[in-house]
Each structure stands twice: as structure tokens, then as C-alpha cells.
Design an enzyme around this catalytic site. Sequence first.
Site, PDB file in Angstrom:
ATOM      1  N   GLU A  10       4.213 -10.985  -4.166  1.00 38.89           N
ATOM      2  CA  GLU A  10       4.469  -9.565  -3.262  1.00 38.89           C
ATOM      3  C   GLU A  10       4.157  -9.931  -1.446  1.00 38.89           C
ATOM      4  O   GLU A  10       2.999  -9.130  -1.688  1.00 38.89           O
ATOM      5  CB  GLU A  10       4.453  -8.124  -3.084  1.00 38.89           C
ATOM      6  CG  GLU A  10       5.062  -6.972  -2.533  1.00 38.89           C
ATOM      7  CD  GLU A  10       6.318  -7.146  -2.318  1.00 38.89           C
ATOM      8  OE1 GLU A  10       7.240  -7.137  -1.439  1.00 38.89           O
ATOM      9  OE2 GLU A  10       7.536  -6.631  -4.154  1.00 38.89           O
TER      10      GLU A  10
ATOM     11  N   GLU B 202       3.797  -6.204   3.333  1.00 40.72           N
ATOM     12  CA  GLU B 202       2.889  -5.740   4.290  1.00 40.72           C
ATOM     13  C   GLU B 202       2.777  -4.166   4.060  1.00 40.72           C
ATOM     14  O   GLU B 202       4.193  -3.754   4.628  1.00 40.72           O
ATOM     15  CB  GLU B 202       2.010  -6.100   5.343  1.00 40.72           C
ATOM     16  CG  GLU B 202       1.661  -7.651   5.315  1.00 40.72           C
ATOM     17  CD  GLU B 202       2.760  -8.945   5.941  1.00 40.72           C
ATOM     18  OE1 GLU B 202       3.600  -7.650   6.107  1.00 40.72           O
ATOM     19  OE2 GLU B 202       2.714 -10.288   5.721  1.00 40.72           O
TER      20      GLU B 202
ATOM     21  N   SER C  27      -4.177 -10.780   3.365  1.00 35.65           N
ATOM     22  CA  SER C  27      -3.669 -10.573   4.808  1.00 35.65           C
ATOM     23  C   SER C  27      -4.750 -10.415   6.381  1.00 35.65           C
ATOM     24  O   SER C  27      -5.825 -11.210   5.775  1.00 35.65           O
ATOM     25  CB  SER C  27      -2.286  -9.103   4.915  1.00 35.65           C
ATOM     26  OG  SER C  27      -1.895  -9.337   4.603  1.00 35.65           O
TER      27      SER C  27
ATOM     28  N   CYS D 204      -0.990  -6.965   1.871  1.00 33.91           N
ATOM     29  CA  CYS D 204       0.123  -7.792   1.055  1.00 33.91           C
ATOM     30  C   CYS D 204      -0.556  -7.336  -0.108  1.00 33.91           C
ATOM     31  O   CYS D 204      -0.728  -6.748  -1.280  1.00 33.91           O
ATOM     32  CB  CYS D 204       0.569  -8.644   1.476  1.00 33.91           C
ATOM     33  SG  CYS D 204      -0.443 -10.052   1.532  1.00 33.91           S
TER      34      CYS D 204
ATOM     35  N   SER E 247      -2.461 -17.720   5.450  1.00 28.93           N
ATOM     36  CA  SER E 247      -2.683 -17.577   6.345  1.00 28.93           C
ATOM     37  C   SER E 247      -3.125 -17.484   8.009  1.00 28.93           C
ATOM     38  O   SER E 247      -4.137 -18.570   8.126  1.00 28.93           O
ATOM     39  CB  SER E 247      -3.443 -15.925   5.890  1.00 28.93           C
ATOM     40  OG  SER E 247      -3.252 -14.944   4.716  1.00 28.93           O
TER      41      SER E 247
ATOM     42  N   HIS F 227       1.406 -14.663   8.071  1.00 29.09           N
ATOM     43  CA  HIS F 227       1.206 -14.965   6.955  1.00 29.09           C
ATOM     44  C   HIS F 227       2.589 -15.187   5.556  1.00 29.09           C
ATOM     45  O   HIS F 227       3.353 -14.422   5.826  1.00 29.09           O
ATOM     46  CB  HIS F 227       0.616 -13.732   5.712  1.00 29.09           C
ATOM     47  CG  HIS F 227      -0.220 -12.440   6.611  1.00 29.09           C
ATOM     48  ND1 HIS F 227      -1.293 -13.451   6.564  1.00 29.09           N
ATOM     49  CD2 HIS F 227      -0.931 -12.068   7.250  1.00 29.09           C
ATOM     50  CE1 HIS F 227      -2.306 -12.699   6.998  1.00 29.09           C
ATOM     51  NE2 HIS F 227      -1.535 -11.962   7.855  1.00 29.09           N
TER      52      HIS F 227
END
Lengths: 309, 309
Positions: A5, A8, A58, A72, A208, A221
Site C-alpha cells: 500500500e 500515505e 516514507s 504509507c 524513497s 515515494h
Amino acid sequence: MQFFEGSEKKIEVVLQPGQPSLRQLEQPFWHQIVAKANATILSSVHNEHCDAYLLSESSLFVWDDRFLMLTCGTTTLVDAVVSFLDRFPKQQLAMLSYQRKNEYQSHLQKSSFEQDLQALNQHLDGCCYQLGYLDGHHNYVYHLDRPFEPPQDDATVELLMYHINGDAAAYLRSNNQSLEGIRQRLNWSQLLPAFDVDDFLFEPFGYSMNAINGDRYATMHITPQENSSYVSFETNLPQQEAQQVLGHLLGTLQPDSYDLISFNQEQFLDHQPGVVCIDQAQQDLSCGYRMRFQHFVKPASACRSATRL
Amino acid sequence: MQFFEGSEKKIEVVLQPGQPSLRQLEQPFWHQIVAKANATILSSVHNEHCDAYLLSESSLFVWDDRFLMLTCGTTTLVDAVVSFLDRFPKQQLAMLSYQRKNEYQSHLQKSSFEQDLQALNQHLDGCCYQLGYLDGHHNYVYHLDRPFEPPQDDATVELLMYHINGDAAAYLRSNNQSLEGIRQRLNWSQLLPAFDVDDFLFEPFGYSMNAINGDRYATMHITPQENSSYVSFETNLPQQEAQQVLGHLLGTLQPDSYDLISFNQEQFLDHQPGVVCIDQAQQDLSCGYRMRFQHFVKPASACRSATRL
């Protein structure tokens, strides 16, 4: 199916004048805050204005009087916020906003936005909005219901890209990628000159990046996974400089669908031909920001086959 | 905020030849199946081919050798399916398909599609597909992995409409609506002549309709709530007759967004100017159906304000 996933959650807090500097707190403070969200600090860069931490999920940026944290995956950012509020209760805050984006798989999250609200409302008096249709992309924002006048240059933009395509997308999913190869494709040296860049390549993929220059920041990201790819970029660069970066990212990553979200900054993107805006909403928040939301999509060019699960 | 999850789950089963008629089972059988899904039977109509039950959450149609059940809200249709399979195990089945649409609020559901799959896989050997992007409208289908030749006239279409607008939408949300007023606006007498219609008006609003004529059926469910409105229509009418009904519904309900899903039937809708298809997928299922999925949207005509939560 490999799923992560990317979407964020985000917290931004500004302290009242006269509070201790958030950069001078005892060493474990931010480590504990990050741990509360179920993330860890991977690396950091620092300048005279800002400490920028790259997280396992993140980013965290800390200035003297404010901080910004994005997480996230299935992180629990709201727990980090509540922990922060234990040390800095509401009377010490000038501004707080908590955002949550629509998730690919919301049922896998450890809390719903409604549950996050309940937790925040035990500490704060806030208001809450949803921008965008619930069955499409949307963004929730909860903020402290207190007048605040953001400085002129406190304007941010977020570009959230879904279903990336083309050479760069293929490269980001490949086995032979390198940090250097990604940096070149994203063209940081030209787009973010004079920025200190701190970036990280995850296994088997995922990228990232934090970048700071004075009190300006940028963060990106990338979750490149086929069928659930997601790339977020956010910055407080001035409008025109931000526009250049956003234009380059759209052209390079060729998303089928993307959201543009901004606070006190109107942005005009250089869309590919045929792209349509299928939803837009705008809200003046009592905390001093005009929040804008737009969802753009490319019309379907071909019939896809189904995804076998 | 008044919220009701209109999106349905759907099961369709065809028995092998030589099984007892599903319409001749002991009286409590279908009541128990419906109860397993956490729904109840409100009313019914019958003809020589079919028993059509209107449920507290959607519909059940029973023919001699097949049945079709749709349930919305937070019903547990998969539990009903498992209960059916206790009585009619897999060797007695010619075809089974279980579908689930994207929900507005999937985290409020009692099970995820993955959990449903686990339950079904304990009783069946099946395959499973996702049609449509995960972050947009999409449709999951799980089916028995067994060759089946559907009869020529076994072709169905589903039109799923989101964010309805205009006079009919306002009427459906109003306090002074009546069954007669809704029937007139939907024009059943012209569009479904010779059908036995059984419909129900929920409090404070919401409308369900079953209609049968010989072995043809049509069913419609309206959740008119502002910000989460959803209307589904499904039928096994022949292509041209179905097209007439779909065209009328699109024109009357003016959805901002809609999905067209079909099995062994290609449909061409009469779209409003500007409407774009933003996703389409097609899959030949080993159970004998070609499944098609398309998601259409109207470009945003205006900037909306946020929804205050």
C-alpha cells in the site's frame, strides 16, 4: 500477488511561538514518534533549517517550529500523532492537519479514517472534510479548528500518480535498477539543483527520496508494483519551480490516473492529450489554507485483460 | 452521515441435469439461505419458470435448475453460498460464479473478497479474476473451474450507476416519493411490458424491484443517498431490449460514473456527450462466459465543495 500500500497518511504541525525547538528535543524523541507509527528511521540529511529523515515507510521533516510526517503501508500514523500530542498538547499548537488518501486496500489498514478521527478528537477540536468522491480517488483532511495565518511561502503541492507506464516504469520494476539509474531518470540534478538529496532503494523494488534546500523540501515515494503502482511527490517549492518538476514526473512516469492536491498554491499541469479531469473539489480550511483536489485520468486506450488472482 | 452500502455481492449457480428442482425444495430452504446472508424475504412473485424474491437487501431468483442471489449492505452472501454447498456439493453443480463489486466503504464489510475466496476454496476448485483497476471501480469474479456451455439466451448485463443527478435523483431523495411515482419515472410499464413487477420502497428512501416474464428477469436497486448514491440494474433480456432499458435509465438517472458489466452479451450504451471510458477489461472464463467490464465517467463540469464529515 505482491502488494504494498503506497498511499500515505500525513501529519503537519506548527507550534505556537515561544515553544522549544523541535530540532533540539532529546535524541530519542523522534525515534519514538516514528516507532509509534510502526516505522523506523533509515537515514537523514540536515541543513540549518531542517532535519529530513527517510523512513522505512516514507518521510519525516522537522523544522524548529513545525514538522511534517508521511507514512504509507499499514503504518499507524495516528498513534504517532497522539504520542506527539502527549508532549505538545493543543494549547501549544498553532496549526495541525492530518490527511489520509484513499487506499488501494483500505480493509487491510489497522484503522479506518473514522477511527483515526475518534482518536484525534479526544485531544483536539477539529473539523474534517472529504475531497473527492468516495468511490473514486479522494482525500480526507482533519485539522485543528483554529485561525492560523500561514506565511506567504507556506504553499505545498502533492502529485499522486497511479498505474505508471513506459520505460521508466519498466526500469523501476526491473531487477537491474540502481539508485544512480533512478536518479538520472528522475533528473534530480537538473530539477532540484542545490538540494541535498537522500534516497533509498528498497528490495525487491521501491524508491524513497527526501531533498532539502534551505527551508524548501521535496519528497518522493515510488511503489512500482504492476497493477497497484503508486508514486507520490510533494514539495513546498514555489509554484513555477514545482510546476517544472511535476511536468517532468508526469512525462517520465506516464500515469493512467493522478491526483493533484495543493494547499495555498494553484498548479496547472501539462497533461497528455485526451486526459480529463473527472473530479475536482476545493475547500477553504479555517486553519488558513485553501485546499484543492483534482483527479485526472487518461481514457482507456485498449481493453485490458483481467488480473488473475 | 447517512450511509448505506449499495454495492452488491452476487452468486449464480446452475445445477447438473438430474438434480431435484430448486423450486420444489422444502419451504424453509430458501428462507434459511437468505438468513445466512443476514437478509430476509420481503415479498415474492412467481410464474411457471421462476420464483423471484425481493429481499431486505436486494434479490433472489430461483429457477428449476439455477438460482441467482444479489445482496448489498453488509450482508454475508458467502455464508449463504457455503450453506447452499452443504446441501448441493460441487459434484452436483454445472456452474457457479461469485461476484463482488468494489464497495464504497470496504472496511465496513464483514469479510474481504480474499476471505470469501478462502471460504469458497474449501468447497470448490475455482479461479478468480479482478476486472478493473483496484483504485477505481472494479469487479471480482470467482467461478468453478469446469467447462460449461451456457444456453444461447443465457446472457446478462449489469449497469451500475454512481452519483445520480437531475429530477429523478432529487425525487428519489425526497420525502414525498411514492412507489407509483418511482414506477412512472422508471417507466416500467413501457420498458418491461408483460413483466410481473414486484417492488418495495424503503424508509426513509431506497427502492428495490424484481420483474419476471417467462424465464426473463430484471432487477433494480436504488440507494439514492447524496454523496454515496448507487443504482444497479441487471437483466437477462435480449441485447436490444436490454439496451432500451439501459438507455432510459442512463438518461433518467444521469449518473456521473457508471460500470457496464456483461456476460456473453456485448452492449453499446447511448452515452451523454463528453462521457469517457476510463477502464475496460475482458476475460473469457473457463465456465463458458465472456465477461466484459467498462467504467465510464462524465468529466467534472464544476469544482465541487468538500463534504464536511
